[in-house]
Design a protein around this motif. Structure first.
Motif, mmCIF file in Angstrom:
data_model
loop_
_atom_site.group_PDB
_atom_site.id
_atom_site.type_symbol
_atom_site.label_atom_id
_atom_site.label_comp_id
_atom_site.label_asym_id
_atom_site.label_seq_id
_atom_site.Cartn_x
_atom_site.Cartn_y
_atom_site.Cartn_z
ATOM 1 N N UNK A 77 0.888 -1.173 0.000
ATOM 2 C CA UNK A 77 0.000 0.000 0.000
ATOM 3 C C UNK A 77 0.920 1.216 0.000
ATOM 4 N N UNK A 78 0.684 2.141 -0.912
ATOM 5 C CA UNK A 78 1.552 3.328 -0.979
ATOM 6 C C UNK A 78 0.719 4.604 -1.065
ATOM 7 N N UNK A 79 1.314 5.671 -0.646
ATOM 8 C CA UNK A 79 0.647 6.978 -0.666
ATOM 9 C C UNK A 79 1.719 8.057 -0.685
ATOM 10 N N UNK A 80 1.363 9.251 -1.139
ATOM 11 C CA UNK A 80 2.282 10.382 -1.043
ATOM 12 C C UNK A 80 2.644 10.595 0.422
ATOM 13 N N UNK A 81 3.887 10.944 0.682
ATOM 14 C CA UNK A 81 4.275 11.240 2.059
ATOM 15 C C UNK A 81 3.590 12.524 2.513
ATOM 16 N N UNK A 82 3.247 12.534 3.781
ATOM 17 C CA UNK A 82 2.541 13.706 4.339
ATOM 18 C C UNK A 82 3.495 14.900 4.365
#
Lengths: 555, 555
Positions: free
Chosen positions: A550-555
């Motif tokens: 699962x990946x997402x842009x870093x905050x």
């Protein structure tokens, strides 16, 4: 709670991880059936616990039980009289599936902790398990203790270590930062989730229910799968005790007990095929006949099958330093558990012109006689012999022994021995036959049990060529070569490597071709028809789990 | 000689080994097609090298050639006119088999050195390969350079690193010393030999011949197998160049060139089935249709098949912070290489009641229009559009696009664009259709190419449930979820983990759901029908070799 189990056993796991990296000698569980190691009352308690199991239902509290069944007969001559839960398969699969999410979420450490605690408790129960193994498999007591107890536990721990290492090599998280020239870098946070494949089916065998069963059981468990134990109808008790202990530990860890389930069947109404074809079953571990192993591979296509099937193990005697040391070693290998080990040599090739032996020469007949003589002498004293031979697990093996007499020239007759403690025990000494190299149709079939051939080969070279050709075609788990010629040994190594069979050279002391030590010797290679996997290596565990990211842009 | 290659590239291998342990950003081969990085004349030289290949036989000096064949057509509208060796399969297999012993004996380090040198030379030839990839796959030049060159090389290096690590974890030797109380310990010396499985068959695809092909090629090579490259008849050149470079490096290392062989076939007389069923073939890597992948798994039972098949990727839009950022991101994902990536989203679920968008609300129709509008705008300028869209590899994809119009309400028509540089190029913009959740029969088929559905779901929750159910049943390589609600994201993660599909959350910047970065993103999971393996993990390499041991009493 389960984290406590991990902390409690972390040093054991560390030892196992070090051992699989170096594969020298290591063992977590002492092999001597000694009161000093297991407690002064352990032997008596273990026997009492075994006897208390007899002639009643086995109290395993698990769901989806349709009937209580069981008809185990001790090869030492009495009925166990125990019944076990036989499942409603739909219900069993539902229970296993329902247990999966919590087992996955517990994570690798907690699962390893549970596995290590199960192994620890199995170890403390080794005397009870020894009796259970003895009176289902026919192994003599000390062997049943060692092979069924600590050695099997070591093999289970080895699988935990390989599984744990494979999972630990996948980072749980990563931060990905890709430069973009003068612009800000791209930054992503990623999680990597370890996910078991689903339900694993472990199909036990009648001769080594724990030793051959624990690697698959623990490899599947630690990697996040639920495991259904399907014992051989003749050897249920050792795996029932295992399931009981596993379910206790899971419950104490606050995890679903149904991560481990027992599925008992009978010879008359077997369940293995139905279980193996269930869509929920993604992994099968099997030890048994080539025919059934091949059936599983051909039909249970939704699952990955790890199968140990039949093999025809061989010895080639090209030259020896000391024939007595060689035949003493072979006598033990051929006699141990009446040749009912999947690693027992069946075919012993000797050049028909004889061999160099020390400074002298021995004819083929002299070598054959020396082998037969050593085996005969080894089993001369019945009281001592039964502690090595044990009893024959299946009547079919005795029948095979009877029929095999006509397959060659008898060098040593098989004898029936009366067991001093068990009057009705099926005890048989090895049958040894002489044949010629051209009789391959006879000796390239597996004749399970204490049946061996001394084969007159054209030469040492042709012997090793014929033997390894057979290994490639029919499978072999073990090979032994005796030679004082380094060039011959080098050629034998090349041929054995090509045939994918583990080779022991010039064993003439206290190590035997049919014994393999956990953490050091691989059992099987997966590289010839005798087995499609090895106990234990990375390949044995690598596909029991998957990684989902699962990946997402870093905050 | 080959040891020099290892020393030469040891730092690269070390970097790759570190990268697979942490899976952050790392790359060995620069992705920018820049003269500063590749040499000032690299672009011109690469184009010249490509053009020099055209309209003549490809000079690959390999045995067992029966005929020279080839009919590649550039999707940009011209025939390549190159012919390649098509093999006599018996001879090809003999050559591959004959190469195996020396390749095994070279050992893991020498094999890794050869692989690293091949990758290094492929990298230096990235411009030539870019043209070869562009004019077989239809990818636009920059994408062909990156995906076909450095990104593919990174994926190959990643496979070398996993294979090398797996082999390095097996000790070459051990000394086993077992205590015997007061007696001398038992002492054994053991050798552990790494043995490849045999001949590996790499079946290339028409869209990503190197990116999808290098992982299997290099995983098999480094672990000691010979590899037969069987390109798609429409995309031979990239793999022919690869074979040429590999054979050169092998020869320079003093190793058999036939460790790598090219097997060219044609659409009219395909060879894949015959090759796949050969007993020598023990490993198959395949990227392509589900039907053929399943055929391989069902029939090529002597081999282990690593298959990437079709999948139906999805996006769920539950709520967004900024609809413009979301649709800009999606517009690129849907347009890139005209949706011909196995990772391109096909199904975009949006709640029929609309979504929360920033502080406001958007109806389903508004969301659908925003997506269609963003894609339309993205491809408005033909000159710019063709550098993202590239060309359509197969006429069948254009036909499918034509037929798909009737499957829903057209939100965006597919347009044919005239390529400024290639008048006959097949260039198409995405087709976007609106359908309802109940039309699952329409959108749960893979419609390969630039065809997407915006699906009106009952709710965000029902959207993610339906999408992940489809992933479990029909497969999916990628999933994207947009939500500003942490609870929704958590539920989506659970469902995607259960469905074995990699999830990207809230991508609205410079990272796209259809892109996966070597050394960080796993491509595929092996946990749903879209693929039975991941690029790249330990499971991808663990069974490409076996360990055979030889033991003896210590001297």
């Amino acid at each position: 709670m389960s984290q406590d189990f991990f902390a409690k056993h972390e040093a054991t796991l560390k030892g196992a991880l070090d051992a699989i990296a170096t594969r020298g000698f290591w063992s977590a569980y002492p092999e001597a059936p000694s009161g000093r190691l297991y407690g002064e009352t352990a032997a008596v308690d273990g026997e009492a616990a075994f006897k208390a199991r007899l002639d009643k239902p086995f109290g395993l509290n698990q769901p989806a039980t349709k009937a209580m069944i069981g008809a185990e007969m001790s090869p030492f001559g009495f009925a166990l009289g125990i019944t076990y839960p036989s499942p409603d398969i739909d219900g069993l699969m539902q229970a296993a599936q329902a247990a999966l999410p919590a087992w996955r979420k517990a994570g690798p450490q907690a699962r390893a902790g549970v596995c290590l605690e199960i192994l620890h408790r199995l170890n403390r129960r080794s005397f009870e398990i020894a009796h259970a193994v003895q009176h289902t498999t026919g192994q003599a007591f000390v062997m049943a203790f060692q092979a069924g107890g600590p050695h099997a536990q070591d093999r289970g721990l080895e699988a935990v270590a390989y599984g744990y290492r494979a999972m630990a090599e996948v980072p749980a998280h990563s931060h990905w930062q890709k430069p973009q020239g003068k612009a800000d870098p791209l930054r992503m946070d990623k999680d990597y989730h370890i996910v078991g494949q689903g339900v694993a089916l472990m199909v036990g065998c009648s001769t080594f229910p724990t030793w051959n069963g624990y690697p698959g059981l623990f490899a599947s468990l630690v990697t996040g799968n639920a495991v259904v134990l399907k014992p051989h109808p003749g050897a249920i008790l050792p795996l029932a005790i295992t399931a009981e202990i596993a379910r206790d530990v899971l419950a104490e860890a606050g995890l679903p007990e149904d991560v481990v389930l027992l599925a008992t069947d009978s010879a008359e109404a077997p369940l293995t095929k139905e279980l193996a074809l269930r869509p929920e079953v993604k992994i099968i571990d099997f030890t048994g006949s080539s025919a059934f192993g091949s059936w599983l591979e051909a039909n249970a296509r939704q699952a990955r099958t790890y199968a140990e099937k039949a093999g025809i193990n061989f010895i080639v005697i090209e030259s020896v330093a000391d024939i007595k040391a060689v035949t003493r070693n072979l006598a033990f290998s051929l006699s141990l558990y009446s040749g009912q080990m999947c690693t027992t040599p069946q075919n012993i090739f000797v050049p028909k012109a004889g061999i160099k032996a020390g400074d002298g020469h021995l004819s083929f007949d002299e070598v054959a006689a020396a082998i037969a003589g050593a085996v005969g002498k080894f089993n001369a004293d019945p009281e001592r012999a039964v502690e090595v031979l044990g009893a024959v697990q299946a009547q079919a093996t005795c029948d095979r022994l009877e029929q095999a007499r006509s397959l060659g020239k008898v060098l040593l007759e098989s004898r029936s021995i009366t067991h001093p403690a068990f009057a009705n025990a099926r005890v048989r000494t090895p049958l040894i036959l002489a044949v010629e190299a051209k009789d391959a149709a006879v000796f390239t079939k597996e004749l399970f049990g204490p049946i061996s051939f001394v084969i007159a080969a054209e030469s040492g070279r042709s012997a090793i060529e014929q033997a390894t050709r057979s290994a490639k075609e029919h499978g072999a788990l073990t090979a032994g070569v005796y030679s004082t010629d380094p060039a011959f040994l080098a050629a034998a190594e090349d041929l054995c490597i090509d045939a994918g069979v583990a080779l022991s050279e010039n064993l003439d002391g206290g190590v035997f071709v049919n014994q393999s030590a956990a953490f050091s010797d691989y059992h099987g290679t997966g590289a010839n028809p005798a087995a499609n996997a090895a106990l234990c290596d990375s390949a044995f565990v690598a596909e029991r789990f998957r990684v989902v990211q699962v990946r997402r842009h870093s905050a």
